[in-house]
Design an enzyme around this catalytic site. Structure first.
Site, PDB file in Angstrom:
ATOM      1  N   LYS A 112       0.817  -1.215   0.000  1.00 45.41           N
ATOM      2  CA  LYS A 112       0.000   0.000   0.000  1.00 45.41           C
ATOM      3  C   LYS A 112       0.848   1.261   0.000  1.00 45.41           C
ATOM      4  CE  LYS A 112      -4.171  -2.174   1.480  1.00 45.41           C
ATOM      5  NZ  LYS A 112      -3.722  -3.550   1.776  1.00 45.41           N
TER       6      LYS A 112
HETATM    7  C1  LIG Z   1      -4.371  -4.639   1.368  1.00 43.91           C
HETATM    8  C2  LIG Z   1      -3.610  -5.881   1.296  1.00 43.91           C
HETATM    9  C3  LIG Z   1      -4.008  -6.937   0.472  1.00 43.91           C
HETATM   10  C4  LIG Z   1      -5.272  -6.878  -0.349  1.00 43.91           C
HETATM   11  O1  LIG Z   1      -5.222  -5.909  -1.363  1.00 43.91           O
HETATM   12  P1  LIG Z   1      -6.577  -5.348  -1.998  1.00 43.91           P
HETATM   13  O2  LIG Z   1      -6.143  -4.242  -2.909  1.00 43.91           O
HETATM   14  O3  LIG Z   1      -7.390  -4.843  -0.851  1.00 43.91           O
HETATM   15  O4  LIG Z   1      -7.229  -6.473  -2.710  1.00 43.91           O
HETATM   16  C5  LIG Z   1      -3.208  -8.054   0.411  1.00 43.91           C
HETATM   17  N1  LIG Z   1      -2.086  -8.153   1.163  1.00 43.91           N
HETATM   18  C6  LIG Z   1      -1.679  -7.172   1.976  1.00 43.91           C
HETATM   19  C7  LIG Z   1      -0.448  -7.358   2.775  1.00 43.91           C
HETATM   20  C8  LIG Z   1      -2.420  -5.998   2.068  1.00 43.91           C
HETATM   21  O5  LIG Z   1      -2.004  -5.017   2.873  1.00 43.91           O
END
Ligand SMILES: *Cc1c(COP(=O)(O)O)cnc(C)c1O
Length: 463
Positions: A112
């Site tokens: 993210k």
């Molecule tokens: C947010 C997240 C996901 C999922 O991603 P999305 O975009 O919500 O589908 C998977 N793994 C980790 C470590 C995350 O932080």
């Protein structure tokens, strides 16, 4: 480039407006009015180029005249300078024709950061120019919140509130949210689960008095600018393995459908992608949807991959919009039904199209642990539990013709308990955050109730 709502009833916006607004006023999500195309020559020209170069080229067609070229290049440079790896998103090989794309070298060790660091810089430039201040509220299952804290802390034009489910995030995730000392960032520990937090956020955006009063903006994965930032690494990784002359496939550990929707965007705008594989943990609404067309919520079961413990995958609405030929009214009907009845069923046409673009797989808790263990032993790669879900599901789709790239969405040290239980190894935090457990924590506990949360935010922002 203009942006339209998936529900068809909200004003058409520019990139800048869509970025600052988040959720559309009709309850929908903003998407580009049409998909631009990157030519094969353009994609081929990405080979060997720095991440920042590709980021500029891929995102440029989407941002209109929100930033000058020079501004945008500067924003991108600042965003990724915080990463602990020169390649920004390096790749390692796991097995014959199976690669791992490491998206966890940012300041909070999860993918993210790739989008959030960029959004922080974009908000700062846009808001400074407008002479405005905004209140950003986010809902997080753990990783978004910490990424937002790191991206927005210390900015003058932004007050940031992050709602996370109390007691349901890992110690590292919580500390990353509760230890920044800057006074413009606020961690709210909400009684409930992630869907409670996300529901509160949606309701806040639909409370127009509150929304306008505090100048509410969103940076959850419903924010188009975040999805856009994630499109970039599908290009860098595919090109490294021979695209556009060779197709690649991706497996994406999926929760809110933001990351895999970015992969779909990459494909729509020209990247030759063979299969897109949705990997879910035991919270498998998307896997069930692909199997039967029935999109029904069953409640969240906490797992060792908590950032994917979601039953309402917000960004799925963006895909449904395309599956229903961009008919806002049809999308509105489906998602209203989801809200009131907890389910909807895709039409046969939409389901067929969904299956043409995507495959899916589900990974149980036992399989997740076993995968972490076996890859540590066989390859030396210590996977975080989310990444392990992806790797396990990807195994079913490996073949000799098409390289498979699985996204490593977090660093194992972000989820040390699960990794230790599986392997006996305690994964160490990188040196740059080794003192995380010595820093002071600061958070406010709040009921999972709209009035409780909005009163608290108003008190801190308006007085
Ligand atoms: C947010 C997240 C996901 C999922 O991603 P999305 O975009 O919500 O589908 C998977 N793994 C980790 C470590 C995350 O932080």
């Amino acid at each position: 480039m203009k942006y339209v709502s998936t529900r068809g009833q909200a004003p058409v916006l520019t990139f800048e407006q869509a970025m600052l607004t988040g959720l559309a006023r009709d309850g929908g999500l903003y998407v580009p009015e049409s998909w631009p195309t990157l030519s094969m020559e353009k994609i081929a020209s990405f080979a060997g180029k720095p991440y920042e170069h590709v980021a500029f080229e891929v995102m440029k067609p989407f941002i209109g005249d929100t930033f000058t070229d020079a501004e945008f290049k500067d924003i991108i440079a600042k965003a990724y300078a915080t990463f602990g790896h020169q390649a920004r998103v390096p790749m390692v090989q796991l097995d014959a024709n199976h690669y791992l794309l490491e998206l966890f070298h940012g300041p909070t060790l999860a993918f993210k950061d790739v989008a959030m660091q960029l959004i922080g810089q974009m908000f700062e430039v846009a808001l400074k120019r407008r002479g405005e201040t905004v209140t950003i509220v986010g809902a997080t299952s753990g990783d978004t919140g910490s990424a937002a804290m790191e991206a927005f802390k210390g900015l003058d034009a932004v007050n940031l509130f992050i709602m996370y489910p109390h007691g349901r995030v890992s110690d590292v995730q919580r500390r990353q949210m509760t230890t920044p000392s800057e006074s413009n960032v606020h961690a709210l520990a909400v009684d409930g689960d992630f869907d409670t937090c996300q529901g509160l956020l949606k309701d806040m955006f639909n409370d127009f008095d509150f929304r306008d009063g505090v100048k509410l903006a969103g940076v959850n994965s419903i924010n188009w600018a975040r999805v856009l930032a994630q499109v970039v690494y599908y290009f860098t990784s595919a090109v490294a393995l021979g695209a556009p002359t060779r197709k690649v496939s991706f497996t994406v550990p999926t929760g809110n459908f933001g990351d895999i929707f970015a992969a779909y965007v990459a494909k729509r705008i020209g990247l030759p992608i063979d299969r897109l594989i949705i990997a879910t943990n035991q919270n498998d609404i998307l896997h069930r949807t692909l199997a039967t067309g029935d999109h029904s919520k069953t409640g969240v079961t906490p797992s060792i991959s908590p950032s994917m413990d979601i039953q309402v995958s917000s960004n799925f609405e963006r895909l449904v919009f395309d599956l229903y030929d961009r008919e806002g009214a049809a999308v509105n009907q489906l998602f209203e039904a989801l809200k009131t009845d907890g389910s909807f069923t895709l039409s046969q046409g939409a389901l067929t199209q969904l299956r043409e673009e995507f495959d899916s797989g589900r990974c149980s808790e036992e399989e997740t642990s076993a995968t972490i263990k076996s890859y540590a032993a066989r390859t030396g790669e210590v996977l975080c539990p989310h990444t392990a879900v992806g790797v396990k599901v990807a195994e079913q789709f490996l073949n000799e013709d098409t390289p498979m790239i699985t996204l490593a969405t977090a660093h194992p040290a972000k989820f040390p308990a699960a990794v230790k239980a599986a392997t006996g190894i305690h994964p160490e935090l990188p040196a740059r955050m080794a003192d995380l457990f010595e820093r002071d924590e600061r958070f406010t506990r709040v009921a999972g109730d709209l009035t409780a949360v909005t009163d608290l935010i108003k008190e801190r922002v308006l007085t």
